[in-house]
Design an enzyme around this catalytic site. Structure first.
Site, PDB file in Angstrom:
ATOM      1  N   HIS A  68      42.677  35.842  29.623  1.00 50.30           N
ATOM      2  CA  HIS A  68      42.753  34.627  28.816  1.00 50.30           C
ATOM      3  C   HIS A  68      41.740  34.687  27.674  1.00 50.30           C
ATOM      4  O   HIS A  68      41.885  33.987  26.665  1.00 50.30           O
ATOM      5  CB  HIS A  68      42.502  33.392  29.683  1.00 50.30           C
ATOM      6  CG  HIS A  68      41.096  33.243  30.157  1.00 50.30           C
ATOM      7  ND1 HIS A  68      40.565  34.031  31.160  1.00 50.30           N
ATOM      8  CD2 HIS A  68      40.093  32.418  29.765  1.00 50.30           C
ATOM      9  CE1 HIS A  68      39.306  33.685  31.353  1.00 50.30           C
ATOM     10  NE2 HIS A  68      38.994  32.718  30.530  1.00 50.30           N
ATOM     11  N   LYS A 109      36.214  44.395  36.892  1.00 50.84           N
ATOM     12  CA  LYS A 109      35.228  45.091  37.724  1.00 50.84           C
ATOM     13  C   LYS A 109      35.724  46.511  37.971  1.00 50.84           C
ATOM     14  O   LYS A 109      36.919  46.790  37.893  1.00 50.84           O
ATOM     15  CB  LYS A 109      35.033  44.371  39.061  1.00 50.84           C
ATOM     16  CG  LYS A 109      33.647  44.559  39.650  1.00 50.84           C
ATOM     17  CD  LYS A 109      32.610  43.738  38.899  1.00 50.84           C
ATOM     18  CE  LYS A 109      31.226  43.874  39.514  1.00 50.84           C
ATOM     19  NZ  LYS A 109      30.244  42.994  38.853  1.00 50.84           N
ATOM     20  N   THR A 197      19.334  39.083  35.180  1.00 45.98           N
ATOM     21  CA  THR A 197      19.933  38.417  36.340  1.00 45.98           C
ATOM     22  C   THR A 197      18.866  37.693  37.155  1.00 45.98           C
ATOM     23  O   THR A 197      19.047  36.533  37.551  1.00 45.98           O
ATOM     24  CB  THR A 197      20.697  39.418  37.220  1.00 45.98           C
ATOM     25  OG1 THR A 197      21.634  40.140  36.410  1.00 45.98           O
ATOM     26  CG2 THR A 197      21.452  38.705  38.327  1.00 45.98           C
ATOM     27  N   ASN A 236      16.668  45.508  41.512  1.00 46.90           N
ATOM     28  CA  ASN A 236      16.385  44.893  40.213  1.00 46.90           C
ATOM     29  C   ASN A 236      16.447  43.371  40.277  1.00 46.90           C
ATOM     30  O   ASN A 236      15.534  42.670  39.826  1.00 46.90           O
ATOM     31  CB  ASN A 236      17.384  45.418  39.169  1.00 46.90           C
ATOM     32  CG  ASN A 236      17.167  44.782  37.815  1.00 46.90           C
ATOM     33  OD1 ASN A 236      16.077  44.786  37.280  1.00 46.90           O
ATOM     34  ND2 ASN A 236      18.224  44.204  37.256  1.00 46.90           N
TER      35      ASN A 236
END
Length: 474
Positions: A68, A109, A197, A236
């Protein structure tokens, strides 16, 4: 069915369960909800790689869940546990993750069946370049098509190899560096991506703990200072989550890793633990801390905040009833199974969901992609102009007051924003606004029940609007 295939199926079932739970509240047509739910395409390939005269046949998978928005976006993980269902589940999560933080990508992914811990660097490079070539052949990679990033078992080195392979095939394309994110800074990466992150996890938790009406229900005060934290996974994401939480005054009392955990009720020195880990290759036997051989048991230890930052399916029906944390902050993808979630919610535990909380990585990947398309470092055009402007303002204030600022204070005030400042500011703004959208949706529709359902709900609404405006479902 082998264990990793069963785990992959369980993960996909969990993600789709969360989707269905939220979709019921949207009022959208069944056909549109089915379109948004299903994975658009999955490409599986087996390719040969020769190392030291021996031919190895390697399996690679790339799933594109939703188009989309283009390009699609999602990491590539290296693990012998990679399965089609796992990759589809992660691609599905990426679609809603991007939507919840207003990053204009579709979800994707990838995975390659290889053990990155025992494979030689030569083997890893050949596998990475060959997988990239296979994706290029099928037009499944490119700055306007599909943009991979690091995931479990991969990092900047592998992304650099992918970028180089793509640029070899697309010689002369000035946007080619944008084919992948998470690259080293020297070849088009962005400052601030490494900690993105974990920093996003911190920003999300900090925002949650600003609302007294929410923390009071859990018997907790506002603010992170003094809150006890146990973190599963010290890679990490886990390291940076711990680092930023500790800097805010939270107390990291436990860290669990695959080979054992460590515990100290007085709080662990995160930098010292990291130094110890780099020297000994393990967090265990850290001076002053208690070793916990069964690290998974640490998930059920008493704490205010539990941060699963490892792999999926860690909190299950087997251990959910024993969880003592007040807040479960999903730094990993899918660490709580659907049956476990029901138990946690019944216990009054707040879950801050993965599709929001660990979206810092894709947010800063978006900034890196923009940088690559613009072919200019953030801050380059305005940093010095801002500093001169600030300097003139301070000079005027000093002249009016007859007082002179300390040189160090003056330098701090007049500092112009460089790339890392801009990236962190953009990430902070993204995480704050997304949390408020999620929380506001839950207040407006209390029947949603929890933050995860609210996050899926607003994501589905945004994606449906994209389809509507494209004219696909008028």
């Amino acid at each position: 069915m082998s264990d990793h295939l069963e785990q992959g199926k369980k993960f996909l079932d969990t993600v789709l369960h969360y989707y269905d739970k939220a979709a019921e509240h949207t009022g959208l047509s069944k056909g549109l909800l089915e379109r948004i739910r299903h994975c658009n395409s999955v490409y599986k390939v087996t390719f040969p790689v020769e190392v030291d005269g021996e031919i190895h046949n390697i399996e690679g998978i790339r799933a594109q869940h939703s188009m989309h928005k283009l390009p699609t976006k999602g990491g590539i993980r290296y693990s012998m546990e990679v399965s089609e269902d796992e990759v589809k589940a992660l691609a599905t999560l990426m679609t809603f993750k991007c939507a919840v933080v207003n990053v204009p990508f579709g979800g994707a992914k990838g995975g390659v069946k290889i053990n990155p811990h025992i494979a030689s660097e030569e083997m890893l490079e050949k596998v990475t370049r060959r997988f990239a070539t296979e994706l290029i052949k099928k037009n499944l990679i490119g700055p306007a098509v599909d943009v991979p990033a690091p995931d479990y078992g991969t990092g900047g080195r592998e992304m650099g190899w992918i970028a180089d392979t793509y640029m070899t095939f697309k010689f002369g394309d000035t946007n080619a560096q944008g084919c992948v994110t998470g690259k080293p800074v020297g070849i088009g990466g962005i400052r601030g991506r490494t900690e993105a992150t974990g920093l996003g996890v911190f920003f999300g938790l900090r925002e949650f703990f600003k609302f007294e009406e929410d923390t009071k229900k859990l018997g907790l005060s506002t603010g992170l200072r003094g809150k006890t934290v146990i973190i599963q996974g010290f890679g990490n994401v886990g390291y940076h989550s711990a680092k930023f939480l500790a800097e805010e005054g939270a107390k990291i009392i436990g860290i669990a890793e695959y080979d054992g955990g460590i515990y100290d009720e007085n709080g662990l020195n995160i930098e010292a633990v990291d130094k110890h880990r780099r020297q000994t290759k393990s967090i265990t036997k850290f001076p002053g801390a208690t070793d916990i051989p069964d690290s998974k048991s640490m998930l059920t230890m008493a704490c205010d905040i539990l941060v699963p930052a490892a792999l999926e399916n860690q909190i299950t029906v087997e251990n959910a009833s024993e969880i003592k944390a007040k807040v479960v902050a999903e730094a990993a993808n899918g660490p709580v199974t659907m049956r476990a979630e029901e138990i946690l919610l019944e216990k009054g535990i707040t879950i801050i969901p993965d599709l929001y909380l660990n979206a810092g990585g894709v947010t800063v990947s978006y900034f890196e992609w923009l940088k690559n398309l613009q072919n200019v470092r953030f801050g380059r055009m305005g940093k010095r102009a801002d500093e001169k402007s600030f300097d003139r303002i301070i000079g005027s204030v000093e002249e009016l007051t007859g007082k002179t600022l300390d040189p160090a204070v003056r330098a701090d005030i007049t500092h112009g924003s460089d790339e890392e400042d801009i990236v962190r500011s953009g990430l902070e703004d993204t995480m704050i606004l997304a949390y408020h959208e999620m929380r506001d949706a839950l207040i407006a529709k209390p029947e949603l029940g929890d933050l995860r359902t609210a996050a899926f709900y607003i994501s589905i609404k945004k994606i449906s609007l994209s389809y509507e405006m494209l004219g696909i479902f008028p």
